[in-house]
Motif scaffolding. Structure first.
Motif, PDB file in Angstrom:
ATOM      1  N   CYS A  37       9.220  49.342  11.264  1.00  0.00           N
ATOM      2  CA  CYS A  37       9.144  48.119  12.053  1.00  0.00           C
ATOM      3  C   CYS A  37       9.709  48.359  13.443  1.00  0.00           C
ATOM      4  N   THR A  39      12.082  46.778  14.573  1.00  0.00           N
ATOM      5  CA  THR A  39      13.536  46.787  14.355  1.00  0.00           C
ATOM      6  C   THR A  39      14.038  48.204  14.138  1.00  0.00           C
ATOM      7  N   GLU A  60      10.972  46.855   5.150  1.00  0.00           N
ATOM      8  CA  GLU A  60       9.628  46.527   4.671  1.00  0.00           C
ATOM      9  C   GLU A  60       9.317  47.488   3.532  1.00  0.00           C
ATOM     10  N   GLU A 142       5.916  42.015   4.670  1.00  0.00           N
ATOM     11  CA  GLU A 142       7.012  41.397   5.410  1.00  0.00           C
ATOM     12  C   GLU A 142       6.658  41.124   6.864  1.00  0.00           C
ATOM     13  N   PHE A 143       6.109  42.116   7.559  1.00  0.00           N
ATOM     14  CA  PHE A 143       5.814  41.869   8.976  1.00  0.00           C
ATOM     15  C   PHE A 143       4.693  40.850   9.127  1.00  0.00           C
ATOM     16  N   ILE A 146       6.151  37.379   8.783  1.00  0.00           N
ATOM     17  CA  ILE A 146       6.818  36.892   9.999  1.00  0.00           C
ATOM     18  C   ILE A 146       5.800  36.193  10.909  1.00  0.00           C
ATOM     19  N   PRO A 169       2.745  44.833  16.142  1.00  0.00           N
ATOM     20  CA  PRO A 169       2.451  44.390  14.775  1.00  0.00           C
ATOM     21  C   PRO A 169       2.744  42.918  14.533  1.00  0.00           C
ATOM     22  N   ILE A 170       3.881  42.404  15.025  1.00  0.00           N
ATOM     23  CA  ILE A 170       4.211  41.004  14.793  1.00  0.00           C
ATOM     24  C   ILE A 170       3.236  40.104  15.548  1.00  0.00           C
ATOM     25  N   ALA A 173       0.097  40.022  13.667  1.00  0.00           N
ATOM     26  CA  ALA A 173       0.221  39.155  12.491  1.00  0.00           C
ATOM     27  C   ALA A 173       0.034  37.695  12.882  1.00  0.00           C
ATOM     28  N   ASN A 282      12.328  35.430  10.840  1.00  0.00           N
ATOM     29  CA  ASN A 282      12.043  35.958   9.507  1.00  0.00           C
ATOM     30  C   ASN A 282      10.896  35.202   8.850  1.00  0.00           C
ATOM     31  N   LYS A 331       1.137  50.139  12.336  1.00  0.00           N
ATOM     32  CA  LYS A 331       2.079  50.170  11.217  1.00  0.00           C
ATOM     33  C   LYS A 331       2.103  51.565  10.614  1.00  0.00           C
TER      34      LYS A 331
END
Length: 336
Positions: A37, A39, A60, A142-143, A146, A169-170, A173, A282, A331
């Motif tokens: 991620c 992060t 993740e 998970e991503f 979000i 990626p976020i 999403a 989150n 990813k």
């Protein structure tokens, strides 16, 4: 077991460690896949604001149950995913069903050691069966959740004009789930390769490159009214502040990004729009369910999103390459 530790910014080390002992109420997992991620990249580069080193990264994840209490509903061999936000269940947020912003939250791979290891023991309430999806897909839940959470927070409606700033990626999403709700999605980013990926693989109406005429292009796409819903997924304070300019009158601005800085805006412009400003942090169990349903229905281009792979033992040498110029990483999955 093999474990990869980020000892300090820029320093990753593979080492042997003991398989964790499972406590009552926990599930011992054999980790299968770990998604990399933003992060994790921030941890590696030293720009993650909520972290102390050394740290085992990775939040993740998917895995296979090795051992669990009988009352957990899980048995050895079950394929599972993990909600990595270890919430207290008692604070003001948890009492409202908002465990995603728990006062005492501990996120795997950030506040405590995560999944870049072969075995992990996790409280059973955060472990869920990955029914109807592969372990690759489960590690990407998970991503995507979000993004689904942000879209739900903004309550995107069919036909609304949606701008997603930041095509990582976020951001992708958010584009996926805004589109699934019937939003007319435009993305804005600095990178031509990311914009090209979005137009090829995601159901968006337009992609605009950041530049001298980007505001004019966005105005043209919306009859000079701009966007009913704007999302920021850049992690860049300048972009976050600029995003206020793109809100339509009566519109919403949702900040998925987090940065260690001050967000600021011109109050007269914000006020005359009667704009709504939202933070999105989150995801909740319901958001994970939304993603699972979309995956099972074939609505997520997960194969395209998984652009890179590496073995756990190769993380110290391969991980830094994800930051190299020219790598169109969406990813990356680590195979444990």
């Amino acid at each position: 077991m093999l474990t990869v530790i980020c000892e300090s910014p820029g320093v990753l080390r593979a080492q042997q460690s003991e398989v964790p002992a499972r406590s009552a109420g926990e599930v011992l997992l054999r980790v299968s896949r770990v998604g990399v991620c933003g992060t994790d990249l921030h941890i590696f580069t030293g720009t993650q604001p909520y972290l102390q080193y050394p740290r085992v990264m990775g939040h993740e994840l998917s895995g296979v149950v090795v051992e669990a209490d009988s009352e957990s509903g899980l048995v050895a061999g079950d394929g599972v995913y993990v909600m990595p936000y270890l919430s207290c269940g008692k604070c003001v947020a948890c009492r409202q069903g908002k465990a995603n912003c728990c006062v005492n939250i501990k996120v795997l791979g950030v506040h405590q050691d995560g999944a870049m290891t072969e075995y992990l023991s996790v409280p059973s309430q955060f472990v869920h069966k990955a029914e109807g999806v592969t372990l690759d897909q489960a590690a990407m839940l998970e991503f995507l959740a979000i993004g689904a959470h942000a879209v739900r927070r903004a309550d995107v409606q069919r036909g609304q004009r949606v701008l997603v700033v930041g095509a990582g990626p976020i951001g992708m999403a958010a584009m996926i789930f805004a589109s699934l709700r019937g939003g007319r999605v435009v993305c804005l980013d600095t990178r031509a390769d990311r914009l090209s990926f979005c137009t090829t693989h995601l159901e968006i109406e337009a992609a605009v490159a950041v530049g001298p005429d980007d505001a004019a292009q966005l105005a043209s796409l919306t009859d000079n009214e701009f966007f009913d819903v704007v999302f920021d997924a850049t992690g860049n304070i300048n972009a976050m502040n600029r995003g206020f300019e793109f809100i339509a009158h009566g519109g919403k601005y949702t900040l998925i990004s987090i940065v260690p800085g001050q967000v600021s805006f011109a109050d007269p412009e914000f006020h005359k729009r009667e704009a709504t400003l939202l933070a999105s942090r989150n995801a909740t169990p319901g958001d994970f369910d939304t993603v699972l349903e979309a995956m099972r229905g074939g609505h997520i281009p997960d194969a395209a999103l998984n652009t890179h792979r590496m073995k756990l033992e190769d993380v110290p040498s391969e991980f830094p390459r994800l930051l190299e110029t020219g790598q169109t990483v969406v990813k990356a999955l680590v195979e444990c």
